[in-house]
Design a protein around this motif. Structure first.
Motif, PDB file in Angstrom:
ATOM      1  N   UNK A 112      -6.032  -9.887  -2.168  1.00  0.00           N
ATOM      2  CA  UNK A 112      -5.944  -8.468  -2.310  1.00  0.00           C
ATOM      3  C   UNK A 112      -4.544  -9.532  -0.506  1.00  0.00           C
ATOM      4  N   UNK A 113      -5.508 -10.560  -0.415  1.00  0.00           N
ATOM      5  CA  UNK A 113      -4.730 -11.486   0.728  1.00  0.00           C
ATOM      6  C   UNK A 113      -3.101 -11.835   0.589  1.00  0.00           C
ATOM      7  N   UNK A 114      -3.598 -12.284  -0.602  1.00  0.00           N
ATOM      8  CA  UNK A 114      -1.919 -13.228  -0.617  1.00  0.00           C
ATOM      9  C   UNK A 114      -1.388 -11.696  -1.156  1.00  0.00           C
ATOM     10  N   UNK A 115      -1.178 -10.389  -1.729  1.00  0.00           N
ATOM     11  CA  UNK A 115      -0.578 -10.135  -1.836  1.00  0.00           C
ATOM     12  C   UNK A 115       0.069  -9.158  -0.634  1.00  0.00           C
ATOM     13  N   UNK A 116      -0.936  -9.342   0.417  1.00  0.00           N
ATOM     14  CA  UNK A 116      -0.735  -8.490   1.883  1.00  0.00           C
ATOM     15  C   UNK A 116       0.529  -9.769   2.042  1.00  0.00           C
ATOM     16  N   UNK A 117       0.090 -10.417   2.569  1.00  0.00           N
ATOM     17  CA  UNK A 117       0.916 -11.548   3.150  1.00  0.00           C
ATOM     18  C   UNK A 117       2.598 -11.674   2.246  1.00  0.00           C
ATOM     19  N   UNK A 118       2.133 -11.468   1.256  1.00  0.00           N
ATOM     20  CA  UNK A 118       3.581 -11.505   0.324  1.00  0.00           C
ATOM     21  C   UNK A 118       4.760  -9.879   1.157  1.00  0.00           C
ATOM     22  N   UNK A 119       3.772  -9.367   1.006  1.00  0.00           N
ATOM     23  CA  UNK A 119       4.506  -7.844   0.724  1.00  0.00           C
ATOM     24  C   UNK A 119       4.625  -8.331   2.550  1.00  0.00           C
ATOM     25  N   UNK A 120       4.000  -8.322   3.960  1.00  0.00           N
ATOM     26  CA  UNK A 120       4.473  -8.709   4.884  1.00  0.00           C
ATOM     27  C   UNK A 120       5.940  -9.285   4.519  1.00  0.00           C
ATOM     28  N   UNK A 121       5.868 -10.101   4.304  1.00  0.00           N
ATOM     29  CA  UNK A 121       6.972 -11.412   4.668  1.00  0.00           C
ATOM     30  C   UNK A 121       7.956 -11.358   3.626  1.00  0.00           C
ATOM     31  N   UNK A 122       8.271 -10.363   2.846  1.00  0.00           N
ATOM     32  CA  UNK A 122       9.085 -10.007   1.961  1.00  0.00           C
ATOM     33  C   UNK A 122      10.280  -9.629   2.630  1.00  0.00           C
ATOM     34  N   UNK A 123      10.949  -9.234   3.930  1.00  0.00           N
ATOM     35  CA  UNK A 123      11.523  -8.294   4.579  1.00  0.00           C
ATOM     36  C   UNK A 123      13.057 -10.036   5.345  1.00  0.00           C
ATOM     37  N   UNK A 147       4.747 -12.670  13.256  1.00  0.00           N
ATOM     38  CA  UNK A 147       4.771 -12.601  14.153  1.00  0.00           C
ATOM     39  C   UNK A 147       4.867 -11.153  13.772  1.00  0.00           C
ATOM     40  N   UNK A 148       3.825 -10.150  14.266  1.00  0.00           N
ATOM     41  CA  UNK A 148       4.605  -8.566  13.933  1.00  0.00           C
ATOM     42  C   UNK A 148       5.082  -7.751  15.778  1.00  0.00           C
ATOM     43  N   UNK A 149       6.517  -7.756  15.090  1.00  0.00           N
ATOM     44  CA  UNK A 149       7.568  -6.815  16.247  1.00  0.00           C
ATOM     45  C   UNK A 149       7.023  -6.058  15.889  1.00  0.00           C
ATOM     46  N   UNK A 150       6.691  -5.067  15.568  1.00  0.00           N
ATOM     47  CA  UNK A 150       5.546  -3.253  15.876  1.00  0.00           C
ATOM     48  C   UNK A 150       5.066  -2.602  15.867  1.00  0.00           C
ATOM     49  N   UNK A 151       4.640  -2.031  16.553  1.00  0.00           N
ATOM     50  CA  UNK A 151       2.935  -1.132  16.939  1.00  0.00           C
ATOM     51  C   UNK A 151       2.393  -1.662  15.806  1.00  0.00           C
ATOM     52  N   UNK A 152       0.956  -2.033  16.291  1.00  0.00           N
ATOM     53  CA  UNK A 152      -0.108  -1.942  14.676  1.00  0.00           C
ATOM     54  C   UNK A 152      -0.489  -1.051  13.640  1.00  0.00           C
ATOM     55  N   UNK A 153       0.263   0.369  14.125  1.00  0.00           N
ATOM     56  CA  UNK A 153       0.317   2.023  13.145  1.00  0.00           C
ATOM     57  C   UNK A 153       1.496   1.147  12.262  1.00  0.00           C
ATOM     58  N   UNK A 154       2.726   0.974  12.978  1.00  0.00           N
ATOM     59  CA  UNK A 154       3.979   1.342  12.298  1.00  0.00           C
ATOM     60  C   UNK A 154       4.178  -0.155  11.327  1.00  0.00           C
ATOM     61  N   UNK A 155       3.409  -1.081  11.115  1.00  0.00           N
ATOM     62  CA  UNK A 155       3.262  -2.263  10.527  1.00  0.00           C
ATOM     63  C   UNK A 155       3.749  -1.339   8.759  1.00  0.00           C
ATOM     64  N   UNK A 156       4.212  -2.207   8.088  1.00  0.00           N
ATOM     65  CA  UNK A 156       4.211  -1.802   6.858  1.00  0.00           C
ATOM     66  C   UNK A 156       5.342  -3.428   6.132  1.00  0.00           C
ATOM     67  N   UNK A 157       4.926  -3.151   4.774  1.00  0.00           N
ATOM     68  CA  UNK A 157       5.576  -4.354   3.876  1.00  0.00           C
ATOM     69  C   UNK A 157       6.606  -4.331   4.738  1.00  0.00           C
TER      70      UNK A 157
END
Length: 172
Positions: A112-123, A147-157
């Motif tokens: 799960x952790x690796x999949x989340x990291x890949x998902x977040x970095x995919x853009x 670095x997350x540029x949105x509010x936490x609630x808007x975090x997305x792939x």
């Protein structure tokens, strides 16, 4: 802006027949890797406000080993829901964070952790060395800083910028 550090636990001992996976301790090599990672993180001045850690013994022992903060101790929350959570569940948990939490470290498990990291970095438009390392895998005791540029609630792939992938220095 927010900082997010995803960290996989250090190397654990093999499970015994009479032992649940949840109760596996760190191996001697894992404890040593956590100590080396503590020195690396201290040198990088990584100081989370909040640490979310899986309730598994190996993740809690990893956190104890990498507790690199000296000036201020972050709020630490041990969470049963992080144990072997899939990427989608980890993303839900992060979306529930309060906006006052500026820097968050999550200590958990693969896949799960690796999949989340890949998902977040995919853009990312360009693939740099950090992206290449992340795509290689997420071995024990690896961390990825975003670095997350949105509010936490808007975090997305594709909703965060990969800053760096951090491994403990080699032994020696």
């Amino acid at each position: 802006m927010h900082q997010l550090i995803l960290m996989r636990h250090a190397k654990a001992e093999r499970a015994r027949d009479d032992q649940a996976d949840h109760d596996r301790a760190l191996s001697p090599a894992g404890r040593e890797a956590a100590r080396r990672m503590r020195n690396r993180l201290r040198g990088l001045a990584v100081e989370p406000d909040v640490v979310l850690v899986s309730s598994a013994r190996r993740t809690r022992e990893t956190l104890e080993g990498v507790a690199f903060w000296e000036d201020r101790t972050p709020n630490i929350e041990v969470m049963e829901t992080l144990y072997m959570a899939p990427a989608a569940r980890l993303l839900e948990i992060l979306r529930e964070l309060r906006e006052t939490m500026l820097s968050v470290m999550l200590v958990g498990h693969n896949p799960g952790l690796h999949e989340l990291a890949l998902m977040l970095a995919s853009g990312a438009q360009a693939r740099d060395a950090a992206h290449a390392r992340l795509e290689e895998g997420f071995p024990t005791m690896r961390a990825a800083e975003f670095l997350v540029l949105t509010p936490w609630r808007d975090l997305r792939p594709a909703g965060a910028r990969l800053q760096r992938v951090i491994d403990p220095p080699p032994p020696g």
